[in-house]
Design a protein around this motif. Sequence first.
Motif, short mmCIF file in Angstrom:
data_model
loop_
_atom_site.label_atom_id
_atom_site.label_comp_id
_atom_site.label_asym_id
_atom_site.label_seq_id
_atom_site.Cartn_x
_atom_site.Cartn_y
_atom_site.Cartn_z
N GLN A 51 0.82 -1.22 0.00
CA GLN A 51 0.00 0.00 0.00
C GLN A 51 0.85 1.26 0.00
OE1 GLN A 51 -3.55 0.20 2.55
NE2 GLN A 51 -3.29 -1.97 2.95
N LYS A 52 2.02 1.18 0.65
CA LYS A 52 2.90 2.34 0.70
C LYS A 52 3.78 2.44 -0.54
CE LYS A 52 4.76 5.90 2.75
NZ LYS A 52 3.97 7.13 2.90
N ARG A 53 4.38 1.32 -0.95
CA ARG A 53 5.29 1.31 -2.10
C ARG A 53 5.03 0.07 -2.97
NH1 ARG A 53 8.47 5.40 -1.47
NH2 ARG A 53 9.06 6.12 0.59
N PRO A 54 3.99 0.11 -3.82
CA PRO A 54 3.68 -1.06 -4.65
C PRO A 54 4.79 -1.39 -5.65
CG PRO A 54 2.34 0.84 -5.28
CD PRO A 54 3.05 1.21 -4.03
N GLU A 55 5.66 -0.42 -5.95
CA GLU A 55 6.71 -0.68 -6.95
C GLU A 55 7.73 -1.71 -6.47
OE1 GLU A 55 7.83 3.28 -4.84
OE2 GLU A 55 6.04 2.18 -5.44
N ILE A 56 7.80 -1.95 -5.16
CA ILE A 56 8.78 -2.92 -4.64
C ILE A 56 8.49 -4.32 -5.18
CG2 ILE A 56 9.60 -4.08 -2.54
CD1 ILE A 56 9.26 -1.46 -1.05
N LEU A 57 7.21 -4.69 -5.22
CA LEU A 57 6.84 -6.07 -5.59
C LEU A 57 6.02 -6.13 -6.88
CD1 LEU A 57 5.94 -7.22 -1.99
CD2 LEU A 57 7.75 -8.21 -3.36
N LYS A 58 6.09 -5.10 -7.71
CA LYS A 58 5.24 -5.08 -8.91
C LYS A 58 5.58 -6.19 -9.91
CE LYS A 58 8.02 -1.58 -11.33
NZ LYS A 58 8.00 -0.23 -11.92
N HIS A 59 6.82 -6.72 -9.86
CA HIS A 59 7.21 -7.79 -10.78
C HIS A 59 7.12 -9.18 -10.14
CE1 HIS A 59 8.44 -4.71 -13.55
NE2 HIS A 59 9.37 -4.25 -12.74
N GLU A 60 6.55 -9.26 -8.94
CA GLU A 60 6.54 -10.53 -8.20
C GLU A 60 5.14 -11.09 -8.04
OE1 GLU A 60 9.32 -11.88 -7.51
OE2 GLU A 60 10.69 -10.19 -7.80
N MET A 61 4.25 -10.81 -8.98
CA MET A 61 2.85 -11.22 -8.85
C MET A 61 2.70 -12.73 -8.66
SD MET A 61 -0.35 -10.59 -8.78
CE MET A 61 -0.75 -8.97 -9.44
N LYS A 62 3.48 -13.53 -9.38
CA LYS A 62 3.31 -14.98 -9.34
C LYS A 62 3.53 -15.56 -7.95
CE LYS A 62 4.16 -16.20 -14.17
NZ LYS A 62 4.97 -17.00 -15.09
N VAL A 63 4.33 -14.89 -7.14
CA VAL A 63 4.61 -15.39 -5.79
C VAL A 63 3.32 -15.44 -4.96
CG1 VAL A 63 5.90 -14.90 -3.67
CG2 VAL A 63 6.93 -14.44 -5.89
N PHE A 64 2.38 -14.57 -5.30
CA PHE A 64 1.16 -14.47 -4.50
C PHE A 64 0.01 -15.30 -5.07
CE2 PHE A 64 3.59 -10.54 -3.93
CZ PHE A 64 3.80 -10.60 -2.56
N PHE A 65 0.28 -16.07 -6.11
CA PHE A 65 -0.74 -16.98 -6.61
C PHE A 65 -0.99 -18.06 -5.55
CE2 PHE A 65 0.01 -16.19 -11.44
CZ PHE A 65 -0.54 -14.93 -11.29
N VAL A 66 -2.25 -18.40 -5.37
CA VAL A 66 -2.64 -19.31 -4.29
C VAL A 66 -2.29 -20.75 -4.64
CG1 VAL A 66 -4.65 -20.22 -3.07
CG2 VAL A 66 -4.47 -17.77 -3.52
N LYS A 67 -1.78 -21.49 -3.64
CA LYS A 67 -1.50 -22.91 -3.81
C LYS A 67 -2.67 -23.72 -3.25
CE LYS A 67 3.47 -22.10 -3.23
NZ LYS A 67 4.61 -22.28 -2.33
N TYR A 68 -2.84 -24.91 -3.78
CA TYR A 68 -4.00 -25.71 -3.39
C TYR A 68 -4.00 -26.06 -1.90
CZ TYR A 68 -1.19 -29.97 -3.06
OH TYR A 68 -0.27 -30.91 -2.68
N ASN A 69 -2.78 -26.19 -1.31
CA ASN A 69 -2.70 -26.62 0.08
C ASN A 69 -2.49 -25.45 1.06
OD1 ASN A 69 -0.15 -26.05 -0.81
ND2 ASN A 69 0.85 -27.81 0.16
N ASP A 70 -2.64 -24.22 0.59
CA ASP A 70 -2.53 -23.07 1.50
C ASP A 70 -3.74 -23.05 2.44
OD1 ASP A 70 -0.16 -21.99 0.63
OD2 ASP A 70 -1.08 -20.66 -0.86
N PRO A 71 -3.52 -22.71 3.73
CA PRO A 71 -4.67 -22.52 4.63
C PRO A 71 -5.51 -21.33 4.15
CG PRO A 71 -2.59 -22.63 5.85
CD PRO A 71 -2.23 -22.52 4.41
N ILE A 72 -6.77 -21.30 4.55
CA ILE A 72 -7.69 -20.27 4.06
C ILE A 72 -7.20 -18.86 4.41
CG2 ILE A 72 -9.15 -20.54 6.10
CD1 ILE A 72 -10.28 -19.51 2.56
N TYR A 73 -6.61 -18.70 5.62
CA TYR A 73 -6.16 -17.35 6.02
C TYR A 73 -5.02 -16.86 5.13
CZ TYR A 73 -2.88 -20.18 8.84
OH TYR A 73 -1.93 -21.09 9.27
N VAL A 74 -4.19 -17.77 4.66
CA VAL A 74 -3.12 -17.40 3.73
C VAL A 74 -3.70 -17.08 2.36
CG1 VAL A 74 -1.04 -18.23 2.54
CG2 VAL A 74 -1.33 -18.66 4.98
#
Length: 906
Positions: free
Chosen positions: A327-350
């Motif tokens: 929220q403060k500096r989106p440019e830090i992770l703008k090229h890392e979108m795939k890291v935040f794709f959900v995995k099938y075994n992630d808990p719901i809160y993650v």
Amino acid sequence: MEWANQLCENRQFGSKMTDSKYFTTTKKGEIFELKAELNSDKKEKKKEAVKKVIASMTVGKDVSALFPDVVNCMQTDNLELKKLVYLYLMNYAKSQPDMAIMAVNTFVKDCEDANPLIRALAVRTMGCIRVDKITEYLCEPLRKCLKDEDPYVRKTAAVCVAKLHDINAQLVEDQGFLDTLKDLISDSNPMVVANAVAALSEIAESHPNSNLLDLNPQSINKLLTALNECTEWGQIFILDCLANYTPRDDRESQSICERVTPRLSHANSAVVLSAVKVLMKFMEMLPKDLDYYGTLLKKLAPPLVTLLSAEPELQYVALRNINLIVQKRPEILKHEMKVFFVKYNDPIYVKLEKLDIMIRLASQANIAQVLAELKEYATEVDVDFVRKAVRAIGRCAIKVEQSAERCVSTLLDLIQTKVNYVVQEAIVVIKDIFRKYPNKYESVIATLCENLDSLDEPEARAAMIWIVGEYAERIDNADELLESFLEGFHDESTQVQLQLLTAIVKLFLKKPTETQELVQQVLSLATQDSDNPDLRDRGYIYWRLLSTDPVAAKEVVLAEKPLISEETDLIEPTLLEELICHIGTLASVYHKPPSAFVEGSRGVMHKRLPARTGSGESTESPDVGTAAGGSAPEAAPSIIPSQGDLLGDLLNLDMAPPTTSGPPPTTGMQMGGMDLLGGGLDSLLGGDIGGSPAMGAGFGAAPAVMPASLNAPVGGGLGDLFDLGGGVGMPMGAYIPPKIVWLPAMKAKGLEISGTFARRAGVIQMELILTNKAMSIMTDFAIQFNRNSFGLAPAGPLQVLTPLGPNQTIEVSLPLSTVGPVMKMDPLNNLQVAVKNNIDVFYFSCQYPISMLFVEDGKMDHTILTLGPIFPVLFPLWLIGSGGMWWCLSPCGDCRWGSSRNAAGT
């Protein structure tokens, strides 16, 4: 618990065989046997007995009866036995304070032992025993240990100072331990430095106004030097301390960042987050066109990504912190979108947290990827996750305009699946898309109407009703659709009822001839058959608008609506800045400032990011502010009058000294020491009381002009007690009641109002304390009074010139006049008040002391006798006047009010 931690530490001294045998005894009379074993001459038997005692203590048995016997075992050279006895002492000293003093001599002796482990153990244990009588004996051993030659003893003693400060802060200050702690920051051993910083930081948190950590470039350099050599927890203490420092300029900020950056590659995630916190704060001072600024942004991404490969619990903490950083500096992770794709075994809160960050990082460059993922998520089995995924598609459409058409197409595909909760969520977000892009995607309305019967959730029903009402001219059977909702009107939720009322009124304004009966039906249901005040009020407003001026109604109800904002769930900027300063703590996980969930944190200083170079903004703002224009004037010191003046003070028990002559202070408007009863109520005789508005003074009312007081010679004596001869007596101070809470925070969305009334220099003042206990900033304050018995009204606007931040308090003094509309209240001194801010309008009532209405000299003015028919209702009493005349101020059937009688009763 400290003794439990030490018990684990003792395992290194234990024998090779297991200690479980100490927990399995079931003997009766066990205490007596243990007592005998503790007093045995054999060292091994003593040690076994103490272990049994510690085992019993660990499982919750009360073994305090063995206190004297265990203390006797302290006199030993066996380190393992000594540690066990110290564990026992820490646990039971508070319940046996008199017995604990028996151990003091041994503590003092152990603090001078040749073995540094025993010296450190003794001083640590003394610090953990929270008994006041023992702390007195702790000072000398602690002073020696703080200057011990062994660094292990010094670092232990540094932590002991913080513990002692928690028990007796005054003792620590008097003994000069704080100065010794400050000296330890320059110690040659990095662990001593880290513990000294940790101790000072903990003490500073409990005393936010003390400047214990007086950081300067020299001390910062020492901390950065120690940073590379101390343990991981020591590094966290030092990094947290660095985060509280404000560099002098961008060069110093860059220098610190360069030396902190290597911590980003540390294996401990807490060290990484602490380093990120320091860098995020100091980046504020770096110019964005600096090459190093871009380099730093690139260096911050890999460690944050690495944190997401840890256990789910650590991932969640990392994601909550990343949410703030994005929220403060989106440019830090703008090229890392795939890291935040959900995995099938992630808990719901993650999963939910990753989804939130994906939306924040969505841009035109990656929207195709994001939409493909979200569409996949919408077919999952987890209902909560699917709902959030569908809403995320709508948020992407609103955020990235170029993707809106693709998002609408995706939502239509999901509606075709006919999965109930998917359809309902899709309709809710399509309503928002219509608001963002009017007259663009209305072709999908027909598809939405097909699913009308499957809607059973209030939010989805309300969204569909809004769509039908908003685009009624494009829907042939809009009246039939809305009439179907009207059949079960009273069974609907308030949200649906309000939306249905508005939608039918819109329909009527667009198709008046066809829907007259329908609008009359809904207005009748809303106004006559409903108990909900919101629904009833809105119904009456529409009814009156339609019956008096249909053109105006059309302009109001069918007015062009503002476009909705792109991001509606962003954290408020001031709060975000504070949370960035708390990265790596619970505040960054809760997304709340520490003052919102830590007890006793009322005086905590709120942290802020530093201003860019050239601005003199401070990094911290105090919790309590004062109103602009200075604080309220202090009351003059009271004096004891001479014996001869006591009779003249009968009506003024405050006994304050006479005020100096001269004009009273003003606040930017005509304001004097007014004759309150005369200037206020007397003016009503020529005024139109009946035509006064319901509320006395509007939010933007002009300042009232009040009559000025006269400066006259001081009168005295019983003959002139009421000063009916025309003189003005000695202006005296008046009693000021203590402030009480008028409006609790729970009834005013976090705004708490306390206050009292005072009279100073002839001016009535309402003294208020406004406290913001909400999470958002409060601004645009205004105040208004209802009509009241004495015509009290604000003499000017409410002067709150600075925004009131979360957990901040501000004191305001509001001058009052008595020229407002009059209406008898019950009780007479009741005052109904409305306070407005940017959040809402809040109402409360309070009672002012009648004494506040009297002038300070305690003497009555002539105008009190010419108040007409109002005054006897307020004050049914007799007054004695000059010349032996009595004035009856109480109306009755026997005589006309205002008649006079002499002392004989004629």
